[in-house]
Scaffold this motif. Structure first.
Motif, mmCIF file in Angstrom:
data_model
loop_
_atom_site.group_PDB
_atom_site.id
_atom_site.type_symbol
_atom_site.label_atom_id
_atom_site.label_comp_id
_atom_site.label_asym_id
_atom_site.label_seq_id
_atom_site.Cartn_x
_atom_site.Cartn_y
_atom_site.Cartn_z
ATOM 1 N N UNK A 1 87.412 -3.483 -40.943
ATOM 2 C CA UNK A 1 88.142 -2.412 -40.258
ATOM 3 C C UNK A 1 89.255 -2.983 -39.386
ATOM 4 N N UNK A 2 89.001 -4.111 -38.747
ATOM 5 C CA UNK A 2 90.036 -4.749 -37.932
ATOM 6 C C UNK A 2 91.195 -5.201 -38.812
ATOM 7 N N UNK A 3 90.868 -5.844 -39.934
ATOM 8 C CA UNK A 3 91.937 -6.263 -40.852
ATOM 9 C C UNK A 3 92.708 -5.050 -41.364
ATOM 10 N N UNK A 4 91.996 -3.975 -41.665
ATOM 11 C CA UNK A 4 92.645 -2.756 -42.161
ATOM 12 C C UNK A 4 93.624 -2.195 -41.126
ATOM 13 N N UNK A 5 93.172 -2.018 -39.885
ATOM 14 C CA UNK A 5 94.052 -1.426 -38.867
ATOM 15 C C UNK A 5 95.203 -2.360 -38.491
ATOM 16 N N UNK A 6 94.949 -3.659 -38.469
ATOM 17 C CA UNK A 6 96.036 -4.604 -38.182
ATOM 18 C C UNK A 6 97.082 -4.550 -39.294
ATOM 19 N N UNK A 7 96.637 -4.459 -40.528
ATOM 20 C CA UNK A 7 97.568 -4.358 -41.655
ATOM 21 C C UNK A 7 98.292 -3.013 -41.638
ATOM 22 N N UNK A 8 97.544 -1.948 -41.326
ATOM 23 C CA UNK A 8 98.145 -0.625 -41.270
ATOM 24 C C UNK A 8 99.281 -0.602 -40.240
ATOM 25 N N UNK A 9 99.072 -1.229 -39.114
ATOM 26 C CA UNK A 9 100.099 -1.268 -38.077
ATOM 27 C C UNK A 9 101.335 -2.025 -38.535
#
Length: 167
Positions: free
Chosen positions: A134-142
């Motif tokens: 989830x952290x990788x997902x949100x960091x990538x999303x940003x």
């Protein structure tokens, strides 16, 4: 003549190039909302959990860092986590906590790197694994390059090992 040709060539290449732009975040979540989602979605209930034995000094620093974060003292929390990482640079729990602090700071590349290192050094199961993804997902999303929803769902599902049903 050669200088003119070179000049024209340089101008032509410059006209064809695209200006460098910083990708705009493709989301409307604040870092705090991202952290809430990361932390809330990490628990699924009844599952098999693997925890490595940790050094007591690192556990103490990590606990102090979590307390400092809860009190709103983010600089102290980061310092304590960095101190713990100096003692053991591959502690998955500390790396994930540091990734979450990077999310709070909107340091997207760092957040993704810390979460990836945590995933690579962790058991790849349980709530830590889900928090990593989830952290990788949100960091990538940003950064405008999030994981496709089916891939994220697959990764999160692979983190969960449910014990066999007992009769």
């Amino acid at each position: 003549m050669k200088q003119r040709l070179l000049f024209v060539l340089v101008l032509a290449l410059a006209a064809c190039s695209r200006p460098e732009t910083t990708p705009q975040p493709a989301h409307d979540l604040s870092p705090e909302q991202m952290l809430d989602k990361i932390r809330a979605q990490s628990e699924v209930g009844n599952e098999v959990v693997f925890n490595a034995l940790a050094d007591e000094a690192i556990l103490d620093l990590h606990a102090d860092a979590l307390a400092a974060e809860a009190a709103g003292n983010y600089p102290l929390a980061k310092k304590l986590l960095d101190d713990a990482l100096m003692m053991n640079p591959s502690d998955p729990q500390v790396l994930q906590s540091r990734a979450e602090m990077a999310i709070r700071d909107q340091a997207w590349v760092q957040a993704e790197q810390y979460a990836r290192r945590s995933f690579d050094s962790g058991a790849k199961l349980g709530s830590l694994c889900r928090r990593n993804w989830l952290t990788m997902h949100y960091a990538r999303m940003a950064q405008g390059r999030s994981l496709p929803p089916p891939q994220l769902a697959k990764n999160l599902n692979e983190c969960t090992l449910v014990p066999p049903a007992r009769l």
